[in-house]
Write a protein that holds these residues in place. Structure first.
Motif, PDB file in Angstrom:
ATOM      1  N   ALA A 114      -2.289   8.665   1.488  1.00 20.79           N
ATOM      2  CA  ALA A 114      -1.436   8.513   0.317  1.00 20.79           C
ATOM      3  C   ALA A 114      -1.913   7.361  -0.548  1.00 20.79           C
ATOM      4  O   ALA A 114      -2.331   6.321  -0.035  1.00 20.79           O
ATOM      5  CB  ALA A 114       0.012   8.264   0.739  1.00 20.79           C
ATOM      6  N   VAL A 115      -1.853   7.563  -1.849  1.00 20.46           N
ATOM      7  CA  VAL A 115      -2.066   6.469  -2.794  1.00 20.46           C
ATOM      8  C   VAL A 115      -0.790   6.364  -3.613  1.00 20.46           C
ATOM      9  O   VAL A 115      -0.361   7.329  -4.239  1.00 20.46           O
ATOM     10  CB  VAL A 115      -3.272   6.743  -3.711  1.00 20.46           C
TER      11      VAL A 115
ATOM     12  N   ALA B  24      -8.725   5.167   5.337  1.00 25.55           N
ATOM     13  CA  ALA B  24      -8.585   5.805   6.643  1.00 25.55           C
ATOM     14  C   ALA B  24      -7.505   6.870   6.592  1.00 25.55           C
ATOM     15  O   ALA B  24      -6.454   6.674   5.974  1.00 25.55           O
ATOM     16  CB  ALA B  24      -8.239   4.754   7.707  1.00 25.55           C
ATOM     17  N   VAL B  25      -7.761   7.954   7.256  1.00 26.90           N
ATOM     18  CA  VAL B  25      -6.787   9.044   7.261  1.00 26.90           C
ATOM     19  C   VAL B  25      -5.559   8.600   8.040  1.00 26.90           C
ATOM     20  O   VAL B  25      -5.662   8.086   9.142  1.00 26.90           O
ATOM     21  CB  VAL B  25      -7.414  10.286   7.919  1.00 26.90           C
ATOM     22  N   GLY B  26      -4.405   8.777   7.450  1.00 27.29           N
ATOM     23  CA  GLY B  26      -3.187   8.340   8.103  1.00 27.29           C
ATOM     24  C   GLY B  26      -2.674   7.029   7.560  1.00 27.29           C
ATOM     25  O   GLY B  26      -1.741   6.448   8.109  1.00 27.29           O
ATOM     26  N   THR B  27      -3.266   6.554   6.452  1.00 29.55           N
ATOM     27  CA  THR B  27      -2.833   5.275   5.914  1.00 29.55           C
ATOM     28  C   THR B  27      -2.385   5.435   4.471  1.00 29.55           C
ATOM     29  O   THR B  27      -2.592   6.463   3.837  1.00 29.55           O
ATOM     30  CB  THR B  27      -3.957   4.236   5.954  1.00 29.55           C
ATOM     31  N   VAL B  28      -1.818   4.356   3.974  1.00 31.36           N
ATOM     32  CA  VAL B  28      -1.286   4.336   2.616  1.00 31.36           C
ATOM     33  C   VAL B  28      -2.041   3.278   1.828  1.00 31.36           C
ATOM     34  O   VAL B  28      -2.271   2.179   2.327  1.00 31.36           O
ATOM     35  CB  VAL B  28       0.212   3.942   2.636  1.00 31.36           C
ATOM     36  N   LEU B  29      -2.426   3.597   0.615  1.00 29.41           N
ATOM     37  CA  LEU B  29      -2.994   2.588  -0.283  1.00 29.41           C
ATOM     38  C   LEU B  29      -1.955   2.286  -1.341  1.00 29.41           C
ATOM     39  O   LEU B  29      -1.499   3.182  -2.064  1.00 29.41           O
ATOM     40  CB  LEU B  29      -4.277   3.114  -0.939  1.00 29.41           C
TER      41      LEU B  29
END
Lengths: 389, 315
Positions: free
Chosen positions: A284-285, A64-69
């Protein structure tokens, strides 16, 4: 007589005088249409592909856009680095912008090692080609005899196809062509080249993390990834790749000592990253060498601060490599967390025993061992490709 | 708002006990759905709500609130809801700007050793202010008793605040909101649920916080995972435990995969009563159950033929 090319695709405004009803098609309001994204079927979130289609499925359709993996690295950082490269390569193919920050390898080196996309339908964006395309339909040698109605349509639809397709496949034995790679805009942050500033007295974060956050915010604000920015120009997604965050090269002693002095620096950074991403069109990853971090509670805190979290455990060099149970796979994948954004709870994947395998053209994640554990060794010769639906 | 939970706790938007400190805790699971329940409950009860949303953005709470039937944006405009969006405010602290904007509530990020005094000041001003502009004559509505909701307290520990400072903060909030103003406080504290022998000083933060809060609170709602492991249809299958007969607490992951598109209130499934001697918690729309462990400051012991709670007052 066939309709001339110019009216193909013209808006229906011209037909209004003939149209006597006032019925207007309800347009979808505020649905940002950015190439390389799609809305989630579960909760309408805007999703991007990680570059690995089976990982997309695990995460609920995409990132999802706006999240961090958060990817907890395997011991040799081979597969986690591979996932990061897939992520960045997907960004290049979808024409997103990239931001790579590293303390160890030069970001340029990382970008040069991106896997090559399997190019059935990815257009190479050379402006020189455009005039050639438009004049081709008039070439009488290519005149169609049977499907003559389609003759006047533009020949190559590949530009549309690549942007509307979600998730591509890559060949890891080849690296991406420089032309494709250079078409994507990339921002770099290399810690060793970054000028050292005076240690910040205003937060618990380390100077390196503060500098990184500041650089990120500058890019987000200047390039218009902020959600609050005016919608005048077309929007794009920023893909942020942070390999080996938390390692000693960032100045963090979290992975060196049992009782680190700056135990909360990394967690504070993740909090700041989360805050920044929630208000921008960025994904972000981050890979973290969690096997070096002794404090499991701290790892738990960091996992909770990220939205998605997976951990990789490779079989290389361990006794599991020769275990016939795992012979088809390269390692195990544990899903630590899936996000619940704008909904009460998240959907964990159905299967908990996941193993991954890196093939030349695909990184597959499958459910292993539901039936295998009961099988006799002689039965293992039977194909065990449990298709992960 | 989940009506079954309301019936278990004997609360309705019209009548609820005032002056309560409710602790929501979870071990390797996610109890944040309870925060949304209480938020919608108290907004419907026309209380003045001060919400510290430290881990998610306002849109997240607002989207879920809408599914549960309350509009956070409207409540904020009317002055019923005072919302601290922790993530947004923290950016101005973590990345220093030239101009000082925003509240000073997140100043503890600068130097966590200082403690949470500025956060407490925010809570106090949020809970005591009445209506827009502080005057009720200009059309500001009269709201009920103030309620403080914190989501969640344990993130402060990961940002460097000590457990002692967090406990001081919760004590001050309780003293102001519960005792002085006769309002309620609901706090969420999450933990990893480490086993006892692993407590070698690393996790002393979150366990200590949890123990301290349990001592301070009047009602605890714990969400735990399934003892037998992950099951697709039933999550948090739990275990009933009474205060002293607490069954095995496991460290399994708990997840509630609710379909977010549905607004149906969860329906009650009476199953598993024989196994675990407790009430079943509302099932989520496509058949998921979870049970909650409710402790009060009365000792709750479970009778062996496990049909109901037996409240024996041992105070």
């Amino acid at each position: 007589m066939a309709a001339p090319v110019s009216t193909v695709g013209k808006p229906s405004a011209e037909r209004l005088p003939l149209n006597t009803t006032s019925f207007q098609k309800k347009t979808r309001t505020k649905l940002i249409s950015i190439p390389g994204t799609r809305p989630s079927v579960q909760n309408g979130q805007l999703l991007v592909s990680t570059g690995v289609t089976s990982l997309d499925y695990l995460l609920g359709g995409g990132l999802a856009v706006g999240t961090v993996l958060l990817v907890e690295e395997d011991r040799y950082d081979s597969y986690s680095r591979m996932i990061l490269k897939y992520f960045l390569a997907e960004g290049v193919v979808c024409r997103h912008e990239l931001f790579v920050a590293s303390a160890q390898d030069n970001p340029d080196d990382i970008l040069q090692e991106l896997p090559a996309p399997i190019l059935d339908d990815v257009a190479i964006h050379k402006p020189v080609e455009q005039p050639r395309l438009s004049c081709e339909p008039q070439d009488s040698l290519d005149a169609m005899k049977i499907a003559w109605r389609y003759q006047n349509l533009p020949k190559v639809q590949s530009a549309l196809a690549s942007s509307s397709r979600f998730g591509h496949y890559y060949d890891v034995s080849k690296t991406m062509e420089p032309e494709i790679r250079q078409a994507a805009k990339c921002h770099r942050f290399y810690l060793t080249e970054h000028p050292t500033q005076s240690p910040p007295t205003h937060s618990t974060m380390l100077e390196s993390y503060s500098a990184l956050l500041k650089s990120l915010q500058e890019v987000i604000n200047s390039e218009g990834f902020d959600v609050a920015a005016p919608m005048s120009k077309s929007r794009n997604i920023l893909r942020i790749g942070l390999p080996s965050l938390g390692s000693a090269l960032w100045g963090d002693d979290l992975s060196c000592h049992d009782n680190p002095r700056n135990g909360h620096a990394l967690a504070t950074f993740f909090y700041g990253l989360r805050a920044m991403l929630r208000s921008s069109l960025a994904v972000a990853v981050v890979t973290v060498p969690s096997h070096l971090i002794q404090d499991r509670a701290l790892m738990g805190n960091i996992t909770r601060l990220c939205d998605n979290a997976i951990a990789l455990e490779s079989f290389k060099g361990s006794e599991r490599e020769t275990n016939p149970l795992y012979k088809d796979y390269h390692g195990l994948l544990h899903v630590r967390q899936v996000p619940h954004l704008n909904c009460l709870a998240s959907k964990l994947p159905d299967h908990k025993d996941l193993a991954f395998k890196l093939k030349r053209k695909q990184f597959t994640i499958e459910n292993y061992g539901t039936a295998l554990s009961f099988w006799q060794p002689t039965c293992w010769a039977i194909s065990t490709n449990v298709v992960f639906i | 708002m989940f009506t079954e939970l309301n019936s278990i706790l004997n609360t309705t938007p019209d009548s609820f006990t005032q002056g309560e400190f409710i602790l929501l805790s979870d071990r390797q699971s996610d109890a944040s759905f309870l925060i949304h329940h209480f938020l919608s409950l108290y907004l419907r009860a026309r209380c003045k709500v001060c919400f510290l949303g430290l881990v998610q953005s306002f849109n997240h709470y607002s989207a879920i609130g809408q599914r549960l039937g309350v509009s956070l944006t409207q409540a904020k405009e009317k002055g019923q809801l005072v919302f601290l969006e922790g993530l947004k405010e923290s950016l101005s602290v973590l990345i220093p700007q030239d101009t000082e904007t925003g509240t000073r509530a997140m100043d503890f990020l600068r130097d966590p050793a200082v403690g949470l005094k500025s956060l407490y000041e925010f809570v106090r001003s949020g809970a005591t202010s009445s209506g827009v502009g502080g005057r009720e004559a200009d059309g500001g509505e009269e709201w009920g008793p103030p309620v403080l909701l914190v989501d969640d307290l344990s993130v402060l520990l990961s940002l460097g605040v000590s457990a002692g400072a967090a406990l001081d903060f919760s004590h001050y909030c309780r003293a102001t909101v519960c005792s002085q103003l006769q309002g309620n406080v609901v706090m969420l504290a999450r933990s990893d649920g480490r086993r006892e022998e692993e407590e070698d000083g690393d996790d002393e933060g979150s366990e200590r916080l949890l123990r301290g809060l349990t001592h301070q609170c009047s009602l605890t709602l714990q969400v735990q995972g399934l003892p037998t492991g992950f099951c697709r249809d039933i999550h948090g299958q739990k275990c009933a435990g009474g205060g002293d007969k607490a069954m095995n607490s496991t460290n399994r992951r708990n997840s509630f995969s609710t379909k977010s598109t549905t607004k149906e209130p969860p329906s009650l499934l009476p199953g598993h009563r024989a196994l675990f001697s407790s009430f079943t918690f509302p099932a989520f729309p496509f058949g998921l159950l979870s049970l909650l462990h409710v402790t009060t400051d009365h000792h709750v012991s479970i009778s062996p033929d496990n049909t109901s709670w037996v409240l024996s007052c041992q105070k």
